[in-house]
Write a protein that holds these residues in place. Structure first.
Motif, PDB file in Angstrom:
ATOM      1  N   ILE A  31     -47.534   3.500  43.260  1.00 38.82           N
ATOM      2  CA  ILE A  31     -47.938   4.366  42.164  1.00 38.82           C
ATOM      3  C   ILE A  31     -48.425   3.670  40.974  1.00 38.82           C
ATOM      4  N   GLU A  32     -50.042   3.987  40.621  1.00 36.98           N
ATOM      5  CA  GLU A  32     -50.456   3.287  39.717  1.00 36.98           C
ATOM      6  C   GLU A  32     -51.087   4.225  38.807  1.00 36.98           C
ATOM      7  N   ARG A  33     -50.945   4.051  37.518  1.00 36.40           N
ATOM      8  CA  ARG A  33     -51.234   5.056  36.414  1.00 36.40           C
ATOM      9  C   ARG A  33     -52.712   5.092  36.093  1.00 36.40           C
ATOM     10  N   THR A  40     -55.945  -6.016  34.150  1.00 44.93           N
ATOM     11  CA  THR A  40     -55.844  -7.492  34.127  1.00 44.93           C
ATOM     12  C   THR A  40     -56.071  -8.073  35.372  1.00 44.93           C
ATOM     13  N   SER A  41     -55.780  -7.535  36.546  1.00 48.20           N
ATOM     14  CA  SER A  41     -56.165  -8.174  37.690  1.00 48.20           C
ATOM     15  C   SER A  41     -57.490  -8.121  38.014  1.00 48.20           C
ATOM     16  N   PHE A  42     -58.220  -7.514  37.080  1.00 47.12           N
ATOM     17  CA  PHE A  42     -59.921  -7.494  37.688  1.00 47.12           C
ATOM     18  C   PHE A  42     -60.678  -8.476  36.914  1.00 47.12           C
ATOM     19  N   GLY A  46     -59.815 -15.863  38.072  1.00 47.00           N
ATOM     20  CA  GLY A  46     -59.700 -15.789  39.595  1.00 47.00           C
ATOM     21  C   GLY A  46     -59.375 -17.149  40.077  1.00 47.00           C
ATOM     22  N   TYR A  47     -58.687 -18.282  39.327  1.00 44.64           N
ATOM     23  CA  TYR A  47     -58.183 -19.372  40.020  1.00 44.64           C
ATOM     24  C   TYR A  47     -57.037 -18.997  40.742  1.00 44.64           C
ATOM     25  N   VAL A  48     -57.087 -19.700  41.923  1.00 44.54           N
ATOM     26  CA  VAL A  48     -55.627 -19.617  42.863  1.00 44.54           C
ATOM     27  C   VAL A  48     -55.407 -21.488  42.701  1.00 44.54           C
ATOM     28  N   HIS A 379     -46.056 -12.961  35.670  1.00 44.45           N
ATOM     29  CA  HIS A 379     -46.632 -13.991  36.255  1.00 44.45           C
ATOM     30  C   HIS A 379     -47.570 -14.576  35.563  1.00 44.45           C
ATOM     31  N   ALA A 380     -47.317 -14.459  34.072  1.00 44.60           N
ATOM     32  CA  ALA A 380     -48.356 -14.872  33.046  1.00 44.60           C
ATOM     33  C   ALA A 380     -49.795 -15.478  33.398  1.00 44.60           C
ATOM     34  N   MET A 381     -50.087 -16.427  33.366  1.00 46.13           N
ATOM     35  CA  MET A 381     -51.299 -16.948  33.675  1.00 46.13           C
ATOM     36  C   MET A 381     -51.762 -17.181  34.979  1.00 46.13           C
ATOM     37  N   LEU A 382     -50.696 -17.089  35.984  1.00 40.21           N
ATOM     38  CA  LEU A 382     -50.583 -17.438  37.376  1.00 40.21           C
ATOM     39  C   LEU A 382     -50.536 -16.239  38.396  1.00 40.21           C
ATOM     40  N   GLY A 383     -51.037 -14.854  38.053  1.00 40.74           N
ATOM     41  CA  GLY A 383     -50.801 -13.786  38.496  1.00 40.74           C
ATOM     42  C   GLY A 383     -51.538 -13.812  40.008  1.00 40.74           C
ATOM     43  N   VAL A 384     -53.098 -14.292  39.813  1.00 44.61           N
ATOM     44  CA  VAL A 384     -53.674 -14.320  41.054  1.00 44.61           C
ATOM     45  C   VAL A 384     -53.204 -15.432  41.940  1.00 44.61           C
ATOM     46  N   SER A 385     -52.663 -16.689  41.297  1.00 44.61           N
ATOM     47  CA  SER A 385     -52.445 -17.840  42.051  1.00 44.61           C
ATOM     48  C   SER A 385     -51.049 -17.657  42.886  1.00 44.61           C
ATOM     49  N   LEU A 386     -50.232 -16.791  42.257  1.00 41.73           N
ATOM     50  CA  LEU A 386     -48.747 -16.597  43.060  1.00 41.73           C
ATOM     51  C   LEU A 386     -48.804 -15.178  43.568  1.00 41.73           C
TER      52      LEU A 386
HETATM   53  C1  LIG Z   1     -58.426 -13.895  30.396  1.00 41.20           C
HETATM   54  C2  LIG Z   1     -57.431 -14.057  31.641  1.00 41.20           C
HETATM   55  C3  LIG Z   1     -57.751 -15.180  32.589  1.00 41.20           C
HETATM   56  C4  LIG Z   1     -56.884 -15.259  33.499  1.00 41.20           C
HETATM   57  N1  LIG Z   1     -57.032 -15.783  34.613  1.00 41.20           N
HETATM   58  C5  LIG Z   1     -56.289 -16.176  35.748  1.00 41.20           C
HETATM   59  C6  LIG Z   1     -56.487 -17.050  36.562  1.00 41.20           C
HETATM   60  O1  LIG Z   1     -57.608 -17.649  36.770  1.00 41.20           O
HETATM   61  N2  LIG Z   1     -55.615 -17.244  37.872  1.00 41.20           N
HETATM   62  C7  LIG Z   1     -54.400 -16.513  37.770  1.00 41.20           C
HETATM   63  O2  LIG Z   1     -53.647 -16.970  38.758  1.00 41.20           O
HETATM   64  N3  LIG Z   1     -53.912 -15.458  36.700  1.00 41.20           N
HETATM   65  C8  LIG Z   1     -55.044 -15.498  35.769  1.00 41.20           C
HETATM   66  N4  LIG Z   1     -54.667 -14.524  34.753  1.00 41.20           N
HETATM   67  C9  LIG Z   1     -53.323 -13.907  34.680  1.00 41.20           C
HETATM   68  C10 LIG Z   1     -53.592 -12.610  35.842  1.00 41.20           C
HETATM   69  O3  LIG Z   1     -54.728 -11.958  35.541  1.00 41.20           O
HETATM   70  C11 LIG Z   1     -52.069 -11.769  35.819  1.00 41.20           C
HETATM   71  O4  LIG Z   1     -51.075 -12.619  35.801  1.00 41.20           O
HETATM   72  C12 LIG Z   1     -52.177 -10.627  36.793  1.00 41.20           C
HETATM   73  O5  LIG Z   1     -53.382  -9.885  36.615  1.00 41.20           O
HETATM   74  C13 LIG Z   1     -50.771  -9.931  36.502  1.00 41.20           C
HETATM   75  O6  LIG Z   1     -50.887  -8.898  37.591  1.00 41.20           O
HETATM   76  P1  LIG Z   1     -49.836  -7.820  37.598  1.00 41.20           P
HETATM   77  O7  LIG Z   1     -49.996  -6.981  38.993  1.00 41.20           O
HETATM   78  O8  LIG Z   1     -48.586  -8.313  37.461  1.00 41.20           O
HETATM   79  O9  LIG Z   1     -50.101  -6.933  36.458  1.00 41.20           O
HETATM   80  P2  LIG Z   1     -51.445  -5.731  36.215  1.00 41.20           P
HETATM   81  O10 LIG Z   1     -52.542  -6.349  36.815  1.00 41.20           O
HETATM   82  O11 LIG Z   1     -51.268  -5.790  34.672  1.00 41.20           O
HETATM   83  O12 LIG Z   1     -50.758  -4.411  36.886  1.00 41.20           O
HETATM   84  C14 LIG Z   1     -49.665  -3.870  36.535  1.00 41.20           C
HETATM   85  C15 LIG Z   1     -50.080  -2.537  36.744  1.00 41.20           C
HETATM   86  O13 LIG Z   1     -48.856  -1.618  36.622  1.00 41.20           O
HETATM   87  C16 LIG Z   1     -49.276  -0.374  36.195  1.00 41.20           C
HETATM   88  N5  LIG Z   1     -48.453   0.367  35.398  1.00 41.20           N
HETATM   89  C17 LIG Z   1     -47.580  -0.168  34.502  1.00 41.20           C
HETATM   90  N6  LIG Z   1     -46.790   0.884  34.015  1.00 41.20           N
HETATM   91  C18 LIG Z   1     -46.849   1.914  34.885  1.00 41.20           C
HETATM   92  C19 LIG Z   1     -46.361   3.336  35.013  1.00 41.20           C
HETATM   93  N7  LIG Z   1     -45.262   3.385  34.144  1.00 41.20           N
HETATM   94  N8  LIG Z   1     -46.736   4.085  36.015  1.00 41.20           N
HETATM   95  C20 LIG Z   1     -47.634   3.585  36.783  1.00 41.20           C
HETATM   96  N9  LIG Z   1     -48.121   2.428  36.670  1.00 41.20           N
HETATM   97  C21 LIG Z   1     -47.858   1.516  35.664  1.00 41.20           C
HETATM   98  C22 LIG Z   1     -50.554  -0.661  35.307  1.00 41.20           C
HETATM   99  O14 LIG Z   1     -51.345   0.542  35.018  1.00 41.20           O
HETATM  100  C23 LIG Z   1     -51.250  -1.914  35.835  1.00 41.20           C
HETATM  101  O15 LIG Z   1     -52.347  -1.460  36.485  1.00 41.20           O
HETATM  102  C24 LIG Z   1     -55.630 -14.369  33.595  1.00 41.20           C
HETATM  103  C25 LIG Z   1     -55.515 -13.474  32.733  1.00 41.20           C
HETATM  104  C26 LIG Z   1     -56.325 -13.172  31.661  1.00 41.20           C
HETATM  105  C27 LIG Z   1     -56.003 -12.066  30.564  1.00 41.20           C
END
Ligand SMILES: Cc1cc2nc3c(=O)[nH]c(=O)nc-3n(C[C@H](O)[C@H](O)[C@H](O)COP(=O)(O)OP(=O)(O)OC[C@H]3O[C@@H](n4cnc5c(N)ncnc54)[C@H](O)[C@@H]3O)c2cc1C
Length: 416
Positions: A31-33, A40-42, A46-48, A379-386
Motif C-alpha cells: 500500500i503506497e500513498r 526518496t528511493s528515486f 544509488g550507492y550500494v 535505513h538513513a543514508m543506506l536504504g539502497v545499500s541495505l
Molecule cells: C540525497 C540522498 C542521497 C542518498 N544516497 C543514497 C545512496 O547512495 N545509497 C543508499 O543506500 N541510500 C542513499 N540514500 C538514502 C535512501 O534514499 C533511503 O534510505 C531510502 O530511499 C529509504 O527507503 P524507504 O523505502 O525506507 O523510504 P521511502 O523511499 O521514503 O519510502 C517510504 C514510502 O512509504 C510511503 N508512506 C508513508 N506513509 C504512508 C501511509 N500512511 N500510507 C501509504 N504510504 C505511506 C511513502 O509515500 C513512501 O513512498 C540517499 C538519500 C538522499 C536524500
C-alpha cells in the motif's frame, strides 16, 4: 501455505520486502500513498556500499555537527525546534555517538551491508540489469591533510573487516578518470562498492512485482488499523480495508506517524538531502566518488551524472535551501574543475528524506506489542545499500526461518 502479507510503503525497502516475500510464496499487497514514480528511493545517489560500515552516530560527529550547524553552507543542519520527537532523537543520537556503541554497531552493520551487496548482484542476475548497475567501486576523494588522515585510518579499519581498499595518488586517480580533470590530494578506492540508477531499480522492481502478482495498491493512504487483541486484522485506508496475516511497516520517514497509530513510539527523524542530475554528459565520470571534505556524492549513471548531498534535520518538508545546493555544486566544481555542469534552476533540484534512526542502524524485526507486526525502517543514508538484505530478512522473519545474519542489533524496540 503462504501468508497474506501487507506492506505499508512502496519505497526501496517495501519493494524489496515484497520481492522476497512473493518469491517465498506469500500473497503480498503493497500500500503506497504515491504512485511509485518519485520520492526518496528515486533521486538518491544509488550507492550500494559496504564501504559505509561506520554508523552515522560515531565519535566526533556531535562536535563536528555543532560546528557545521553554524554555517549555512555546511553539509549538516538541524533546525532547532521545540519538538519532543526531535529532542528524544537528538539525545539518543548523542548517547550513541561514542566509541563503545560505534564499535558494537560496526559488525552487524557490516554483515548486513555484505549480505545486501551480494543479494543486489543476484537481483541483477534474476531481473536483468535494467537499472544501470555498475560494479566497479567507489572513490573516497580528499583535498585536506586532516581528511586524508581520517580516510587512511578508515581504510585500516576496513582491512580489519576484510574489506579491500587501495590508496591512490592524484595521478593514479586521474588515469582512472581520463575524461575529466581531477583536483585532489588523493583517494581511497573501495572496489567492492557498486552503484545503480535508483529510479530505474524502482521501476524494474515495480514492473516485476506487478508481473508476478504482487498487488500494488497505489495512491492509497493508510489511515488506521483494525485490531483484535494482539493481532492487527486489517489496514484501513482512504480506499477501503486490507486484511493481513502479517503487517510490515516500510514507511520510511513516516514510520513514527504510522507506528503511533498502533500506540508505538519509534525514534526517527527525516534527514533531507538534495540531488541534481545532468543528463547525457559528453564527458562523464567513469566511477562514483564521495568528495569527503564536503560530504558530496557524485554518481555517473550511464551517460547521466548525479551529484547529491547535505543532511538537513528540519522535519518532513520539501523546502529547498539553495545555499546548500550551491555548496554541493561548488564542491563538484572544485574536485572536477572542468566538469561541464551549470548551477541548476530550482525546478531541477530534487530533495528526499532519509529515515534516520538515532544510532545509524536500521530497525528490522518484529514488535512484541503485536503478534503480526514487523518493522523495516530507519535505513538513513543506506536504504539502497541495505534494501535487498532487509527484504530477505523480512521474508525470513515472516516465514519463521533462521535469519541469514544475526538481527539482534536491529531490534525495533531498542529504545523502548
Ligand atoms: C540525497 C540522498 C542521497 C542518498 N544516497 C543514497 C545512496 O547512495 N545509497 C543508499 O543506500 N541510500 C542513499 N540514500 C538514502 C535512501 O534514499 C533511503 O534510505 C531510502 O530511499 C529509504 O527507503 P524507504 O523505502 O525506507 O523510504 P521511502 O523511499 O521514503 O519510502 C517510504 C514510502 O512509504 C510511503 N508512506 C508513508 N506513509 C504512508 C501511509 N500512511 N500510507 C501509504 N504510504 C505511506 C511513502 O509515500 C513512501 O513512498 C540517499 C538519500 C538522499 C536524500
Amino acid at each position: 501455505m503462504g501468508k497474506q502479507v501487507t506492506i505499508v510503503g512502496g519505497g526501496v525497502i517495501g519493494l524489496c520486502c515484497a520481492y522476497y516475500l512473493q518469491k517465498a510464496g506469500h500473497d503480498v499487497t503493497v500500500i503506497e500513498r504515491g504512485g511509485i514514480t518519485n520520492g526518496t528511493s528515486f533521486g538518491n545517489a544509488g550507492y550500494v556500499s559496504p564501504s559505509h560500515f561506520i554508523p552515522l552516530a560515531s565519535p566526533g560527529i556531535v562536535a563536528k555537527g555543532l560546528g557545521w550547524m553554524l554555517s549555512s553552507s555546511s553539509p549538516f543542519y538541524i533546525k532547532p525546534r521545540l519538538d519532543a520527537g526531535l529532542i528524544r532523537w537528538g539525545l539518543t543520537f548523542w548517547k550513541s555517538a561514542n566509541e563503545k556503541t560505534m564499535k558494537q554497531n560496526i559488525p552487524p552493520l557490516n554483515n548486513m551491508l555484505h549480505l545486501s551487496r551480494e543479494l543486489t548482484s543476484q537481483i541483477k542476475q534474476d531481473l536483468g540489469n535494467h537499472f544501470r548497475m555498475a560494479e566497479d567501486g567507489c572513490f573516497m576523494m580528499y583535498k585536506s591533510a586532516a581528511t586524508e588522515k581520517h580516510e587512511l585510518e578508515l581504510a585500516k579499519d576496513a582491512a580489519r573487516l576484510g574489506i579491500e581498499t587501495r590508496v591512490l595518488s592524484p595521478a593514479e586517480v586521474q588515469d582512472m578518470e581520463p575524461d575529466v580533470e581531477i583536483n585532489i590530494k588523493g583517494a581511497v578506492i573501495y572496489p567492492i562498492d557498486c552503484h545503480l540508477h535508483p529510479g530505474d531499480f524502482m521501476t524494474t522492481m515495480k514492473n516485476h512485482l506487478e508481473k508476478v502478482g504482487v498487488k500494488l495498491q497505489l495512491n492509497t493512504e493508510v489511515t488506521g488499523f483494525e485490531k483484535n487483541g494482539r493481532t492487527i486484522k486489517s489496514v484501513v485506508t482512504n480506499k477501503g480495508k486490507f486484511d493481513c496475516d502479517e503487517l510490515v511497516f516500510a514507511s520510511g520517514s513516516w514510520l513514527p506517524i504510522l507506528a503511533s497509530q498502533l500506540g508505538i513510539h519509534m525514534i526517527l527523524q527525516a534527514g533531507k538531502g538534495y540531488s541534481v542530475t545532468y543528463p547525457d554528459m559528453k564527458k562523464n565520470l567513469r566511477r562514483p566518488a564521495i568528495l569527503v571534505d564536503n560530504r558530496v556524492a557524485m554518481t555517473p549513471m550511464g551517460k547521466d551524472l548525479r551529484m547529491g548531498g547535505t543532511m538537513e534535520i528540519s522535519g518532513i518538508n520539501s523546502r529547498i535551501l539553495i545555499k546548500r545546493v550551491e555548496s554541493i555544486y561548488k564542491a563538484a566544481k572544485s574536485y572536477y574543475p572542468n566538469l561541464d555542469i551549470s548551477f541548476p534552476s530550482t525546478d531541477k533540484i530534487w530533495s528526499g528524506l532519509r529515515p534516520l534512526s538515532p544510532d545509524g542502524l536500521p530497525y528490522v524485526g518484529r514488535h512484541d506489542k503485536y503478534d503480526n507486526l514487523i518493522v523495516a525502517g530507519g535505513h538513513a543514508m543506506l536504504g539502497v545499500s541495505l534494501a535487498a538484505g532487509t527484504g530477505k530478512l523480512v521474508e525470513e522473519i515472516v516465514g519463521e526461518k533462521k535469519t541469514s545474519i544475526d538481527i539482534a542489533a536491529f531490534d525495533v524496540q531498542r529504545y523502548g
